[in-house]
Design a protein around this motif. Structure first.
Motif, PDB file in Angstrom:
ATOM      1  N   ARG A 418       0.857  -1.191   0.000  1.00 41.21           N
ATOM      2  CA  ARG A 418       0.000   0.000   0.000  1.00 41.21           C
ATOM      3  C   ARG A 418       0.884   1.228   0.000  1.00 41.21           C
ATOM      4  N   HIS A 420       0.665   5.593   0.166  1.00 45.77           N
ATOM      5  CA  HIS A 420      -0.155   6.787   0.320  1.00 45.77           C
ATOM      6  C   HIS A 420       0.773   7.988   0.288  1.00 45.77           C
ATOM      7  N   TYR A 421       0.305   9.084  -0.352  1.00 46.09           N
ATOM      8  CA  TYR A 421       1.121  10.286  -0.391  1.00 46.09           C
ATOM      9  C   TYR A 421       0.452  11.352   0.472  1.00 46.09           C
ATOM     10  N   GLY A 422       1.225  11.941   1.366  1.00 46.91           N
ATOM     11  CA  GLY A 422       0.715  13.036   2.180  1.00 46.91           C
ATOM     12  C   GLY A 422       1.880  13.778   2.810  1.00 46.91           C
ATOM     13  N   ASP A 446      -0.797   1.509  -6.458  1.00 49.30           N
ATOM     14  CA  ASP A 446      -1.038   2.650  -5.557  1.00 49.30           C
ATOM     15  C   ASP A 446      -0.067   3.788  -5.847  1.00 49.30           C
ATOM     16  N   GLU A 450      -1.344   7.389  -6.711  1.00 46.39           N
ATOM     17  CA  GLU A 450      -1.048   8.517  -5.828  1.00 46.39           C
ATOM     18  C   GLU A 450      -0.219   9.564  -6.574  1.00 46.39           C
ATOM     19  N   ASP A 542      -6.189  -1.764  -4.258  1.00 41.51           N
ATOM     20  CA  ASP A 542      -7.050  -0.708  -3.748  1.00 41.51           C
ATOM     21  C   ASP A 542      -7.929  -0.251  -4.920  1.00 41.51           C
ATOM     22  N   SER A 545      -7.438   3.169  -6.361  1.00 41.31           N
ATOM     23  CA  SER A 545      -6.265   3.292  -7.230  1.00 41.31           C
ATOM     24  C   SER A 545      -6.547   2.699  -8.605  1.00 41.31           C
TER      25      SER A 545
END
Lengths: 612, 217
Positions: A418, A420-422, A446, A450, A542, A545
């Protein structure tokens, strides 16, 4: 003939095996000779770069042109080699990285529960026999059939069911040991006695999903319909090529090669059966029925059928009707007379496993419009609409299995699954929460999704050089997912423009297949009520995605259903219901197969579906 | 010439409709078809090849560009025939017997076409005799593609058939496709191998140069 080449020894880590081989033997061949699984997607041709190993002592042959290309000089200098290319010159010690070791990958065994009305093809009848005496000299078999004829409710079979030699061989001892009583397992479609078990014995069935990569086996109680055990193993054929075509190419090298592939998979199925029975303190003799599903190549190799014609256009199967084979003839040690049922298939690249998946998901039975995909190296897609069923197969390639991706690997411990970009950086989740060593299919999907969301990846698949996480390596942009300080092998884990391209090709192929099925049915994607996504990657991906990159149509997420190993669930249904066997034949018969490679609109759809 | 610049840009960006429109506009403005082909389409495909080698574009973009070029070429074709065109060499290209995959083959054909080669596209599932016939019809280069591990071995049969026909000396045999390697190319007796459509152009030019030098003037 010169003298025999001298022998040297290879120590294989982390599995701790030592093997003696002749000088010049490749590491891959040496590892395979002692059953150490090394990923070799291309079958050892030196093109996939999966079989990376590190040399930790000793000397190997000089690096080949393929190694220079796939690994590059810095990696070679660091001791990395391809196991299929590098031959041994002296005693050596090599370390197989977790990404190349096939034995530790995660196996996917969950799946749908079989929810069908219980009416198994093989059922048990309790019998009590009259003892033989001087005035009653009927043979054991006659005595058994007489007792069977007297059971209430009566046996549904026309005439007296035959008893095969395998059952007859066991019959006298069994009847005497069981004091002239027992439970007769009757194969109703054949009208044949397949076993004589002790009184009140449970009858078991074995359902097997023969995947190209993985085998999943389920032990099913035929009296209750419940699954009493499940086990998985790597398909032992994997060392002879990771995809179906490499496997066929290997089988084409001669009858011995085909026999080797068959023996390997039959033995593995037998081992799974034994393992499942041992876990429940049962005996494999209690397995009175077996269903095996797999893609057409796995199906043919298991049954001992030729596969050469599957590897050449127009890719036709030897047989598409269901097969009903004797377990004993196949080399499977189950109950003496047990049969092995192989469901029908649709085409050379839409196999019995896809039929089983359609059964398990009931995709083709509802009045609604259902799209069902089983995503793998080949993706099989079916669309049910208005009482009709269309199917196709599309070459999506191994990218979603982590192959052909710069830091790609299977879903083994340490694989990023998995992303995730943040807050200006990527955060990742890995299999078993181990330090990251690579990225598997759901992770790379993903990463691209992302990247698109935050502008690192543009609509054409290019990487934004201005982004702080995008660095340039030899003039080529790469995006860092996890920096060297936080990885398990202290190197950056990245994705490149070329990795995005692999995803574009894969999703383009799947989307083009989907669009052509929709167009065959004359409908738009919004008319699809449900999208069923099966298979290992399909279950872990996901959905957001997958929709964002365009792998799946942009529909509300509640219309999607991720179903795990649906083929295995379908195989279980086929153990438990005669109706499901009839339905399998009906589905396979009415499926309209769409050949994509020669479809005039495929290339256009494929190219259009590659952008974001 | 604005039309030429815009045509090149449209092809490189894979904008099919714009490429077709700019080609028509160029013809209307009186630009010779050969100029639109050479300095528009060919130049664009060469640029795509360069961008590929620089890692700026990848296979998906090459496919989109090649699709735009094909559409624009359809507009030019009648005019080009009328004018008569010079070529770098004639290449017979096809996917080997038993294999129906043609996306890679088409891309190589497009890049070769973009670099001035005349292409005799034999299609897919091409039997050895058909390649031999293509040589008799004037091909100097035979280019074979295979996507499958199970069909790549059929390339050997083509090389043998060319040899049996006594045509091997005068012709360059080159191969490519996902499962192909340099080692495999040497094993089947091919003169050249390239791993992608862009390097295929240079490889074909080199191999053809060698063959022509051997054959003499």
């Amino acid at each position: 003939m010169g003298p025999e080449p001298p022998q040297v020894s290879i120590d294989i880590e982390p599995v701790g095996r030592r093997v003696q081989v002749a000088v010049g033997t490749t590491i891959l061949a040496a590892a395979q000779s002692v059953g150490v699984g090394v990923a070799a997607a291309c079958g050892g041709a030196g093109t996939c770069g999966c079989c990376r190993v590190r040399i930790a002592g000793g000397e190997l042959t000089a690096a080949s042109e393929e190694e220079r290309r796939l690994l590059g000089e810095p990696a070679l200098a660091a001791g990395l080699r391809l196991a299929c290319q590098a031959g041994v010159r002296t005693d050596v010690r090599i370390v197989i990285g977790p990404e190349s070791l096939t034995a530790t990958q995660r196996l996917q065994l969950e799946g749908l529960g079989a929810d069908v009305s219980l009416d198994p093809p093989v059922v048990g009848f309790e019998v009590v026999l009259e003892r033989p005496a001087l005035e009653d000299l009927r043979a054991d078999a006659t005595r058994l059939l007489d007792a069977l004829a007297a059971t209430r409710p009566p046996v549904e079979a026309t005439g007296r069911p035959p008893i095969g030699l395998a059952v007859l061989t066991e019959l006298p001892a069994a009847l005497r040991a069981q004091d002239w009583s027992g439970r007769v397992a009757l194969h109703r479609p054949r009208g044949e006695v397949v076993a004589i078990r002790p009184p009140a014995a449970r009858l078991l069935g074995l359902a097997v999903d023969l995947g190209t990569t993985k085998l999943a086996a389920y032990l099913v109680d035929l009296d209750t319909g419940s699954t009493v055990g499940r086990a998985g193993a790597v398909n032992p054929q994997i060392g002879r090529g990771e995809d179906v075509m490499s496997r066929i190419a290997y089988a084409n090298t001669g009858p011995a090669a085909r026999a080797e592939l068959r023996a390997a998979v039959v033995e593995a199925v037998g081992r799974l059966a034994a393992e499942l029975c041992a876990a429940g303190e049962r005996d494999t003799d209690a397995i009175v029925d077996c269903v095996v599903v797999g893609n057409t190549a796995m199906h043919h190799l298991f049954a001992g059928l030729p596969v050469r014609q599957l590897g050449q256009a127009p890719y036709v199967a030897a047989v598409s009707d269901p097969l009903d084979l004797a377990a004993g003839d196949l080399g499977l040690s189950l109950a003496g007379g047990a049969r092995v049922y192989l469901p029908p298939l649709i085409a050379g690249f839409v196999g019995a496993d896809h039929v089983a998946m359609l059964l398990a998901t009931e995709a083709a039975e509802a009045s609604s419009t259902v799209l069902a995909l089983d995503i793998g190296t080949n993706t099989e897609i079916s669309l049910a609409h208005g009482g009709r069923l269309w199917s196709c197969s599309t070459a999506s390639g191994p990218a979603f299995e982590g192959a052909h991706i710069t830091d790609g690997m299977r879903a083994a411990p340490g694989a990023i699954e998995r992303v995730h970009y943040g807050d200006g950086r990527f955060s990742v989740q890995t299999v078993d929460e181990r330090p990251a060593v690579g990225v598997c299919g759901s992770g790379i999907l993903d990463a691209v999704a992302e990247g698109l969301r935050v502008g690192i990846v543009d609509a054409r698949g290019g990487l934004a050089r201005s982004h702080p996480l995008v660095a340039t390596d030899n003039g080529r942009p790469r995006c860092v997912l996890v920096g060297a300080a936080d990885t398990g092998h202290h190197r950056d884990i990245v994705f490149t423009r070329s990795d995005v391209g692999e995803i574009q090709l894969a999703k383009g192929a799947i989307r083009a297949g989907t669009e052509l099925l929709l167009s065959a049915a004359g409908i738009e994607s919004v008319e699809v009520d449900e999208i069923v996504v099966a298979g290992a990657f399909g279950t872990y991906l996901d959905l957001r995605s997958a929709v964002r990159v365009g792998l799946l149509p942009d529909l509300p997420l509640e219309r999607f259903r991720q179903v795990g190993n649906a083929a295995g669930a379908g195989a279980r249904q086929l153990l438990l219901s005669r109706d499901r066997r009839l339905l399998a034949v009906e589905l396979a018969g009415r499926a309209e197969y769409l050949e994509l490679t020669t479809h005039p609109e495929f290339a256009e759809h494929f190219v259009m579906a590659m952008g974001f | 010439m604005a039309a030429l610049d815009e045509l090149r840009e449209a092809v490189i960006d894979g904008q099919l409709a714009v490429a077709v429109e700019q080609t028509k506009r160029g013809l209307e403005e009186g630009i010779p078809a050969q100029t639109l082909f050479d300095d528009g389409l060919m130049a664009a495909m060469r640029r795509v090849g360069e961008l590929f080698e620089e890692g700026e574009v990848f296979v998906p973009e090459m496919l989109v560009a090649s699709r735009a070029m094909t559409a624009a070429l359809e507009v030019l074709k009648p005019e080009l025939v009328a004018e008569g065109a010079s070529t770098s060499g004639r290449v017979a290209i096809g996917t080997v017997m038993g294999d129906l995959h043609d996306i890679g083959k088409n891309l190589v054909a497009m890049m070769l076409r973009g670099n001035g080669f005349e292409i005799d596209d034999l299609g897919t599932d091409v039997y050895p005799e058909r390649f031999v016939q293509a040589i008799r019809d004037g091909a100097e280069v035979v280019a074979m593609s295979a996507l499958l591990t199970t069909t790549m071995t059929n390339m050997r049969a083509v090389v043998e058939a060319i040899g049996e026909a006594g045509l091997r000396e005068g012709v360059a045999v080159v191969i490519g496709g996902a499962p192909i390697t340099q080692t495999f190319a040497e094993e089947v007796g091919a003169d050249g191998y390239a791993r992608d459509a862009s390097s295929a152009v240079r490889m074909v030019e080199q191999v053809l140069g060698r063959v022509r030098a051997t054959n003499g003037p």
